[in-house]
Design an enzyme around this catalytic site. Structure first.
Site, short mmCIF file in Angstrom:
data_model
loop_
_atom_site.label_atom_id
_atom_site.label_comp_id
_atom_site.label_asym_id
_atom_site.label_seq_id
_atom_site.Cartn_x
_atom_site.Cartn_y
_atom_site.Cartn_z
N ASN A 260 0.82 -1.20 0.00
CA ASN A 260 0.00 0.00 0.00
C ASN A 260 0.87 1.26 0.00
OD1 ASN A 260 -2.43 1.55 0.02
ND2 ASN A 260 -3.43 -0.20 1.01
N ARG A 261 0.28 2.36 0.41
CA ARG A 261 0.91 3.64 0.11
C ARG A 261 1.73 4.22 1.25
NH1 ARG A 261 -3.28 2.41 -2.63
NH2 ARG A 261 -3.49 3.14 -4.77
N HIS B 48 3.38 -0.24 -2.86
CA HIS B 48 3.67 -1.68 -2.99
C HIS B 48 5.15 -2.01 -3.19
CE1 HIS B 48 -0.52 -2.29 -2.83
NE2 HIS B 48 -0.81 -2.40 -4.11
N HIS C 246 -1.57 -10.13 -3.05
CA HIS C 246 -2.41 -9.28 -3.90
C HIS C 246 -3.23 -10.12 -4.90
CE1 HIS C 246 -3.66 -5.72 -6.04
NE2 HIS C 246 -2.92 -4.96 -5.29
N TYR D 262 -6.39 -11.43 -6.84
CA TYR D 262 -7.72 -10.92 -7.22
C TYR D 262 -8.65 -12.12 -7.29
CZ TYR D 262 -5.63 -6.54 -9.04
OH TYR D 262 -4.98 -5.34 -9.19
N ASP E 212 -11.28 1.06 -2.82
CA ASP E 212 -9.83 0.97 -2.74
C ASP E 212 -9.44 1.54 -1.39
OD1 ASP E 212 -7.05 1.91 -4.93
OD2 ASP E 212 -7.24 0.46 -3.30
N GLN F 12 -7.42 -4.13 3.05
CA GLN F 12 -7.68 -3.25 1.91
C GLN F 12 -8.60 -3.99 0.97
OE1 GLN F 12 -6.23 -0.15 1.50
NE2 GLN F 12 -6.63 0.38 -0.63
N GLU G 278 -6.75 -7.47 0.83
CA GLU G 278 -5.33 -7.51 1.21
C GLU G 278 -5.16 -7.17 2.69
OE1 GLU G 278 -3.39 -4.73 -1.60
OE2 GLU G 278 -5.25 -4.98 -2.74
C1 G6D Z 1 -4.26 0.84 -7.96
O1 G6D Z 1 -5.08 2.04 -6.06
C2 G6D Z 1 -4.92 0.74 -6.60
C3 G6D Z 1 -4.09 -0.10 -5.69
O2 G6D Z 1 -4.70 -0.21 -4.42
C4 G6D Z 1 -3.92 -1.47 -6.33
O3 G6D Z 1 -3.13 -2.27 -5.52
C5 G6D Z 1 -3.28 -1.30 -7.70
O4 G6D Z 1 -4.01 -0.43 -8.52
C6 G6D Z 1 -3.19 -2.63 -8.44
O5 G6D Z 1 -3.05 1.54 -7.81
#
Ligand code: G6D
Length: 352
Positions: free
Chosen positions: A80-81, A106, A180, A182, A252, A289, A317
């Site tokens: 994350n950020r 990340h 991460h 999906y 997000d 997240q 996440e």
């Molecule tokens: C975008 O904001 C989202 C992130 O949270 C995500 O992990 C990424 O795309 C794949 O940056």
């Protein structure tokens, strides 16, 4: 059940890249590569016993060399950020890579989803596990400290994928690891997840600004589209004009969990009424997240020649809160030299 190994490529960067195939006694299968610790496939049954792959990803290794959506990867050193890409530890400032505007996301350009992990099969509690280890050297991606990380993947006979993370550094540093993947519980290529029903075991979240950066507030979900205290379709919020959804260009956001941290506790439930697949998420970390795949696009052919599109899969996440380095009232991801980082997350699959 034994772990099988298939060759992805020999001698890339002086290391072999393989695919490890984990299976349990019910027929659940996980395919994981030591490139980025990426979960390539996760094959679980629907209510009629049909086994299908429920995580998004690619067939070709070279597509994971870019992997701009971070499909399936172990994310680190810091998931994350980090606002303004600035890491400050004991008055020493480290300038991290600003790979999302002026912010750090990340782990930077060569995060843990982009490194080659050493892999071995180990037996833990009479179960064969895939154990990945990586030594991130002092200064890698401008992070301080030689950080040794171990990530152990295992399948349970209760149709769970368990991920145990361990890390320790020889200098004070930041550690915030996650996975991460999906998910699309209908099938990885089924299309959007707007009909998936979600419950998050939290009544608070950390709101973000227009750049996706948490402001430091902790708000009640009541009265917002981020209220998942009861199971509800994900699409309801995605199609709303909720200000938080607008700022995130969908979901997000990080939710605040009430976990003790001593053992995995339930964080979320995800249900697909089409297939009957139901997934529980447990974790020991204080945040989760939820990202609804808002920027997924069909620029690359994925598994089964599928081209994903917006909302094609969603991520749950588990983590420390994003931007927690700036907000001291958030749980801290700073680990002093020698202090052990431990994190367990379990994704358990069943049907209804
Ligand atoms: C975008 O904001 C989202 C992130 O949270 C995500 O992990 C990424 O795309 C794949 O940056």
């Amino acid at each position: 059940m034994g772990i099988l190994k298939e060759k992805f490529i020999d001698g890339y960067d002086y290391k072999d890249i393989d695919i490890f195939i984990l299976s349990n006694s019910n027929g659940m299968v996980a395919k994981i590569t030591n490139f980025g610790g990426i979960v390539i496939s996760l094959i679980v049954p629907d209510r009629n016993g049909k086994y299908e792959d429920v995580v998004l990803g690619y067939d070709r290794l070279e597509d994971y060399f870019e992997n701009r959506f971070y499909f399936g990867g172990i994310i680190g050193r810091h998931a994350n950020r980090i606002e303004n890409s600035k890491l400050e530890i004991k008055d020493i400032e480290y300038n991290l890579k600003n790979n999302e505007g002026r912010h750090h996301l990340h782990g930077g350009d060569k995060g843990f989803h982009k490194v080659i992990w050493d892999a071995e099969t180990v037996i833990i509690n009479n179960r064969e596990c895939l154990q990945l280890t990586y030594l991130s050297r002092d200064g890698e991606e401008n992070y301080p400290g030689n950080l040794k990380t171990t990530v152990t993947y295992s399948l349970g006979d209760d149709n769970s994928l368990r991920i145990d993370y361990f890390a320790v550094s020889d200098k004070d540093t930041v550690i915030n690891l996650t996975n991460h993947s999906y998910f699309n519980l209908s099938w990885h290529g089924a299309g959007d997840i707007t009909n998936h029903q979600l419950k998050i075991y939290s009544d608070k979240f950390t709101p973000i600004n227009e750049e996706g950066i948490p402001t430091g507030e902790i708000l009640e979900v009541t009265g917002t589209q981020l209220d998942f205290t009861s199971m509800k379709p994900v699409g309801t919020g995605l199609l709303s004009d909720d200000i938080h959804i607008k700022k995130g260009n969908g979901f997000d956001h990080n939710w605040v969990l009430k976990v003790s941290g001593t053992h995995p506790e339930k964080a979320a439930e995800l249900y697909d009424p089409e297939s009957g697949r139901f997934m529980e998420v447990y974790t020991t970390k204080p945040g989760i997240q939820f990202f609804s795949g808002n920027n997924l696009s069909s620029d690359k052919e994925a598994k089964d020649k599928i081209r994903y599109s917006k909302w094609g899969g969603l991520c749950l996440e588990t983590q420390y809160f994003p931007n927690s380095l700036k907000h001291k009232h958030f749980p801290s991801p700073i680990f002093s030299a020698g202090k052990e980082y431990r994190h367990t997350t379990i994704y358990r699959f069943m049907t209804r």
